[in-house]
Design a protein around this motif. Structure first.
Motif, PDB file in Angstrom:
ATOM      1  N   MET A   1       1.056   7.456  -5.930  1.00  0.00           N
ATOM      2  CA  MET A   1       0.861   6.263  -6.780  1.00  0.00           C
ATOM      3  C   MET A   1       1.390   5.414  -5.278  1.00  0.00           C
ATOM      4  SD  MET A   1      -0.541   6.908  -9.468  1.00  0.00           S
ATOM      5  CE  MET A   1      -0.704   5.388 -10.312  1.00  0.00           C
ATOM      6  N   THR A   2       0.756   4.329  -5.196  1.00  0.00           N
ATOM      7  CA  THR A   2       0.885   3.295  -4.036  1.00  0.00           C
ATOM      8  C   THR A   2       1.046   1.881  -4.612  1.00  0.00           C
ATOM      9  OG1 THR A   2      -0.652   4.844  -2.846  1.00  0.00           O
ATOM     10  CG2 THR A   2      -0.067   2.445  -2.130  1.00  0.00           C
ATOM     11  N   THR A   3       1.838   1.320  -3.900  1.00  0.00           N
ATOM     12  CA  THR A   3       2.167  -0.233  -3.977  1.00  0.00           C
ATOM     13  C   THR A   3       1.426  -1.157  -3.089  1.00  0.00           C
ATOM     14  OG1 THR A   3       4.337   0.255  -4.844  1.00  0.00           O
ATOM     15  CG2 THR A   3       3.705  -2.009  -4.234  1.00  0.00           C
ATOM     16  N   LEU A   4       0.488  -2.145  -3.855  1.00  0.00           N
ATOM     17  CA  LEU A   4      -0.153  -3.034  -2.742  1.00  0.00           C
ATOM     18  C   LEU A   4       0.930  -4.100  -2.600  1.00  0.00           C
ATOM     19  CD1 LEU A   4      -2.465  -4.673  -1.562  1.00  0.00           C
ATOM     20  CD2 LEU A   4      -3.139  -5.388  -3.868  1.00  0.00           C
ATOM     21  N   VAL A   5       1.245  -4.488  -1.179  1.00  0.00           N
ATOM     22  CA  VAL A   5       2.182  -5.436  -0.828  1.00  0.00           C
ATOM     23  C   VAL A   5       1.535  -6.471  -0.152  1.00  0.00           C
ATOM     24  CG1 VAL A   5       4.099  -6.211   0.357  1.00  0.00           C
ATOM     25  CG2 VAL A   5       3.869  -3.767  -0.450  1.00  0.00           C
ATOM     26  N   THR A   6       1.373  -7.636  -0.926  1.00  0.00           N
ATOM     27  CA  THR A   6       0.358  -8.682  -0.187  1.00  0.00           C
ATOM     28  C   THR A   6       1.314  -9.595   0.427  1.00  0.00           C
ATOM     29  OG1 THR A   6       0.903 -10.494  -2.016  1.00  0.00           O
ATOM     30  CG2 THR A   6      -1.077  -9.130  -2.366  1.00  0.00           C
ATOM     31  N   GLY A   7       1.154 -10.248   1.753  1.00  0.00           N
ATOM     32  CA  GLY A   7       1.880 -10.705   2.454  1.00  0.00           C
ATOM     33  C   GLY A   7       2.982  -9.856   3.155  1.00  0.00           C
ATOM     34  N   GLY A  24      10.893   6.278  -0.500  1.00  0.00           N
ATOM     35  CA  GLY A  24       9.940   7.228  -0.713  1.00  0.00           C
ATOM     36  C   GLY A  24       8.729   6.747  -1.547  1.00  0.00           C
ATOM     37  N   ARG A  25       8.377   5.600  -1.405  1.00  0.00           N
ATOM     38  CA  ARG A  25       7.151   5.072  -1.999  1.00  0.00           C
ATOM     39  C   ARG A  25       6.001   4.603  -0.980  1.00  0.00           C
ATOM     40  NH1 ARG A  25       8.079   3.097  -7.448  1.00  0.00           N
ATOM     41  NH2 ARG A  25       6.034   2.089  -7.278  1.00  0.00           N
ATOM     42  N   ASP A  26       4.804   4.848  -1.163  1.00  0.00           N
ATOM     43  CA  ASP A  26       3.691   4.497  -0.467  1.00  0.00           C
ATOM     44  C   ASP A  26       3.344   3.085  -0.456  1.00  0.00           C
ATOM     45  OD1 ASP A  26       3.569   7.121   0.630  1.00  0.00           O
ATOM     46  OD2 ASP A  26       2.027   7.756  -0.741  1.00  0.00           O
ATOM     47  N   ALA A  27       2.843   2.447   0.468  1.00  0.00           N
ATOM     48  CA  ALA A  27       2.402   1.042   0.514  1.00  0.00           C
ATOM     49  C   ALA A  27       1.301   0.840   1.210  1.00  0.00           C
ATOM     50  CB  ALA A  27       3.503   0.108   0.824  1.00  0.00           C
ATOM     51  N   VAL A  28       0.377  -0.217   0.663  1.00  0.00           N
ATOM     52  CA  VAL A  28      -0.630  -0.811   1.562  1.00  0.00           C
ATOM     53  C   VAL A  28      -0.313  -2.254   1.621  1.00  0.00           C
ATOM     54  CG1 VAL A  28      -3.298  -1.297   1.437  1.00  0.00           C
ATOM     55  CG2 VAL A  28      -2.355   0.833   0.417  1.00  0.00           C
ATOM     56  N   ILE A  29      -0.537  -2.543   2.791  1.00  0.00           N
ATOM     57  CA  ILE A  29      -0.182  -4.020   3.488  1.00  0.00           C
ATOM     58  C   ILE A  29      -1.539  -4.776   3.322  1.00  0.00           C
ATOM     59  CG2 ILE A  29       0.612  -5.638   5.196  1.00  0.00           C
ATOM     60  CD1 ILE A  29       2.556  -3.203   6.098  1.00  0.00           C
ATOM     61  N   LEU A  30      -1.562  -5.932   2.621  1.00  0.00           N
ATOM     62  CA  LEU A  30      -2.737  -6.975   2.604  1.00  0.00           C
ATOM     63  C   LEU A  30      -2.006  -8.219   3.498  1.00  0.00           C
ATOM     64  CD1 LEU A  30      -5.331  -7.915   2.168  1.00  0.00           C
ATOM     65  CD2 LEU A  30      -4.805  -8.541  -0.224  1.00  0.00           C
ATOM     66  N   ASP A  31      -2.606  -8.718   4.348  1.00  0.00           N
ATOM     67  CA  ASP A  31      -2.169  -9.820   5.081  1.00  0.00           C
ATOM     68  C   ASP A  31      -3.241 -10.477   6.019  1.00  0.00           C
ATOM     69  OD1 ASP A  31      -0.333 -12.071   6.466  1.00  0.00           O
ATOM     70  OD2 ASP A  31       1.365 -10.537   5.681  1.00  0.00           O
ATOM     71  N   LEU A  52       1.242   3.212   8.576  1.00  0.00           N
ATOM     72  CA  LEU A  52       1.124   2.436   7.341  1.00  0.00           C
ATOM     73  C   LEU A  52      -0.437   1.983   7.015  1.00  0.00           C
ATOM     74  CD1 LEU A  52       4.390   0.506   7.481  1.00  0.00           C
ATOM     75  CD2 LEU A  52       3.854   2.478   5.913  1.00  0.00           C
ATOM     76  N   GLU A  53      -0.921   2.073   5.906  1.00  0.00           N
ATOM     77  CA  GLU A  53      -2.236   1.289   5.478  1.00  0.00           C
ATOM     78  C   GLU A  53      -2.007  -0.216   5.628  1.00  0.00           C
ATOM     79  OE1 GLU A  53      -4.824   2.897   5.146  1.00  0.00           O
ATOM     80  OE2 GLU A  53      -4.146   5.064   5.295  1.00  0.00           O
ATOM     81  N   PHE A  54      -3.131  -0.735   6.555  1.00  0.00           N
ATOM     82  CA  PHE A  54      -2.986  -2.044   6.392  1.00  0.00           C
ATOM     83  C   PHE A  54      -4.485  -2.658   6.310  1.00  0.00           C
ATOM     84  CE2 PHE A  54      -3.697  -5.496   9.769  1.00  0.00           C
ATOM     85  CZ  PHE A  54      -3.275  -6.627   8.871  1.00  0.00           C
ATOM     86  N   VAL A  55      -4.551  -3.625   5.841  1.00  0.00           N
ATOM     87  CA  VAL A  55      -5.862  -4.505   5.443  1.00  0.00           C
ATOM     88  C   VAL A  55      -5.784  -5.791   5.835  1.00  0.00           C
ATOM     89  CG1 VAL A  55      -7.560  -5.241   3.786  1.00  0.00           C
ATOM     90  CG2 VAL A  55      -6.597  -2.966   3.614  1.00  0.00           C
ATOM     91  N   ALA A  71     -10.244   2.185  -2.894  1.00  0.00           N
ATOM     92  CA  ALA A  71      -9.810   3.200  -1.832  1.00  0.00           C
ATOM     93  C   ALA A  71      -8.322   3.739  -2.034  1.00  0.00           C
ATOM     94  CB  ALA A  71      -9.778   2.503  -0.336  1.00  0.00           C
ATOM     95  N   HIS A  72      -7.546   3.290  -2.655  1.00  0.00           N
ATOM     96  CA  HIS A  72      -6.227   3.719  -3.101  1.00  0.00           C
ATOM     97  C   HIS A  72      -5.716   3.755  -4.368  1.00  0.00           C
ATOM     98  CE1 HIS A  72      -5.329   3.186   1.238  1.00  0.00           C
ATOM     99  NE2 HIS A  72      -6.191   2.262   1.146  1.00  0.00           N
ATOM    100  N   ASP A  73      -4.907   4.629  -5.051  1.00  0.00           N
ATOM    101  CA  ASP A  73      -4.536   4.688  -6.339  1.00  0.00           C
ATOM    102  C   ASP A  73      -3.141   3.473  -6.506  1.00  0.00           C
ATOM    103  OD1 ASP A  73      -4.149   5.391  -8.707  1.00  0.00           O
ATOM    104  OD2 ASP A  73      -3.419   7.408  -8.338  1.00  0.00           O
ATOM    105  N   ILE A  74      -3.578   2.497  -6.619  1.00  0.00           N
ATOM    106  CA  ILE A  74      -2.742   1.464  -6.827  1.00  0.00           C
ATOM    107  C   ILE A  74      -2.097   1.356  -8.255  1.00  0.00           C
ATOM    108  CG2 ILE A  74      -2.135  -1.111  -6.592  1.00  0.00           C
ATOM    109  CD1 ILE A  74      -3.029   0.296  -3.858  1.00  0.00           C
ATOM    110  N   ASP A  75      -0.607   1.478  -8.198  1.00  0.00           N
ATOM    111  CA  ASP A  75      -0.114   1.332  -9.721  1.00  0.00           C
ATOM    112  C   ASP A  75       0.840   0.278  -9.660  1.00  0.00           C
ATOM    113  OD1 ASP A  75       2.004   2.319  -7.919  1.00  0.00           O
ATOM    114  OD2 ASP A  75       3.157   3.470  -9.637  1.00  0.00           O
ATOM    115  N   SER A  76       1.061  -0.601  -8.805  1.00  0.00           N
ATOM    116  CA  SER A  76       2.066  -1.497  -8.741  1.00  0.00           C
ATOM    117  C   SER A  76       1.389  -2.414  -7.458  1.00  0.00           C
ATOM    118  CB  SER A  76       3.359  -0.956  -8.464  1.00  0.00           C
ATOM    119  OG  SER A  76       3.473  -0.334  -7.352  1.00  0.00           O
ATOM    120  N   ILE A  77       1.996  -3.849  -7.774  1.00  0.00           N
ATOM    121  CA  ILE A  77       1.672  -4.846  -6.858  1.00  0.00           C
ATOM    122  C   ILE A  77       2.975  -5.524  -6.446  1.00  0.00           C
ATOM    123  CG2 ILE A  77       0.580  -6.988  -6.258  1.00  0.00           C
ATOM    124  CD1 ILE A  77      -2.044  -6.007  -7.917  1.00  0.00           C
TER     125      ILE A  77
END
Length: 335
Positions: A1-7, A24-31, A52-55, A71-77
């Motif tokens: 499971m992955t956390t989307l981190v905006t900013g 130990g958590r995965d993250a996708v960065i959106l900025d 790290l995944e970045f958009v 594209a990602h299994d986002i369980d939290s933001i």
């Protein structure tokens, strides 16, 4: 499971990404880099040893956010992306309302559709306005005195209302004044344009990239006349966001927490401490107060200690030492 981190390339956001990795958590960065430098992503990858995944995109853009969910299994933001200057919000209120509300509405709408279980929101102690009692608890009235503060409170209410009728639990973090940098010196605060917060300006004066500090008022009803704030190390703050993801909220659909140290420090005290640590003179001028600034503000963080298992562990000296280390290594910021 992955956390989307905006900013997630911004100041607090980048340190939170580092804390997520350490936990130990995965993250996708959106900025969209309106408040961040592109070199932060490379620095984070060096720090974590991962790609790290970045958009590159706007958190208010539904298509961009939907593609991340696909594209990602986002369980939290964790939502940081926002305009954040109190004085600027006074002069440009409509820009602040549009930007800050649009991104929050987009994210919570897609979160409720996409099966997200936890939404952590970067709020601010400015929602309390001029608190009549100190320290400030979460139960005190919220009466923001600037458009920036009003947008934070509106976003809190949007998220709380959405959480009440969905599977998303919202954690609303009202934090006080972030200071410092990652102990590695690889990431830290890189204000775009002219710095407005106290410590970055103080450190720029110490470094010599800025000639003098302006202290906005020395006639407040405080012991030395300068404003008093609760300064919290950015790594403590980052770890608070991880705690907010992991906490058991019980039956609460949303919950508000203060994140600070519970200790108030005046502007003059910060200047003296920074001068001692940097071994540099910090010349200053006292000028008129800024619109929207408060005289005193510090937190009661007992709720976070009990329910999140979180409390600040780093003191002001370490905040300034870490900030100075980063600035000396990156006087022009990250590329």
């Amino acid at each position: 499971m992955t956390t989307l981190v905006t900013g997630g390339a911004g100041y607090v956001g980048s340190h939170t990404v580092a804390a997520l990795h350490a936990a130990g958590r995965d993250a996708v960065i959106l900025d969209d880099f309106s408040n961040a430098q592109r070199g932060v992503v490379a620095a984070l990858r060096r720090l974590t040893g991962r790609r790290l995944e970045f958009v590159d995109g706007d958190a208010a853009d539904r298509l961009t956010v939907r593609r991340i969910f696909d594209a990602h299994d986002i369980d939290s933001i964790i939502h940081f992306a926002a305009l954040k200057s109190v004085p600027e919000s006074v002069s440009e209120p409509l820009r602040y309302y549009r930007k800050n509300l649009d991104s929050t509405l987009t994210l919570i709408e897609l979160a409720t559709e996409g099966g997200v279980s936890r939404f952590v929101f970067s709020s601010s102690a400015v929602v309390y306005g001029s608190a009549e009692e100190l320290p400030i608890t979460e139960e005190m009235p919220v009466v923001p005195e600037s458009p920036y503060g009003a947008t934070k409170l509106m976003c809190e209410r949007i998220l709380a209302d959405a959480a009440a009728v969905s599977q998303v639990q919202s954690v609303l973090l009202r934090y006080f004044n972030p200071v410092g940098a990652h102990p590695s010196g690889l990431i830290g605060e890189n204000p775009l344009g002219e710095a407005q917060n106290l410590v970055p300006v103080v450190m720029q004066v110490a470094l010599g990239t800025r000639s003098r500090l302006e202290i906005y008022g020395d006639d407040y009803d405080t012991p030395d006349g300068t404003p008093i704030r609760d300064y919290v190390h950015v790594m403590d703050l980052a770890e608070g966001h991880v705690a907010a993801l992991n906490a058991d909220l019980g039956n609460h659909s949303s919950r508000v927490f203060n994140l600070g140290t519970g200790v108030g420090t005046s502007v003059n005290e910060v200047v003296r401490a920074a001068s001692e640590i940097t071994q540099r003179e910090i010349p200053f001028d006292v000028v008129a107060r800024r619109p929207g600034d408060l005289g005193e503000s510090w937190a009661d963080c007992s709720r976070a200690a009990v329910e999140l298992g979180w409390s600040a562990r780093r003191d002001l000296r370490l905040m300034l030492v870490d900030h100075w280390r980063f600035l000396c290594r990156h006087p022009q910021g990250l590329p």
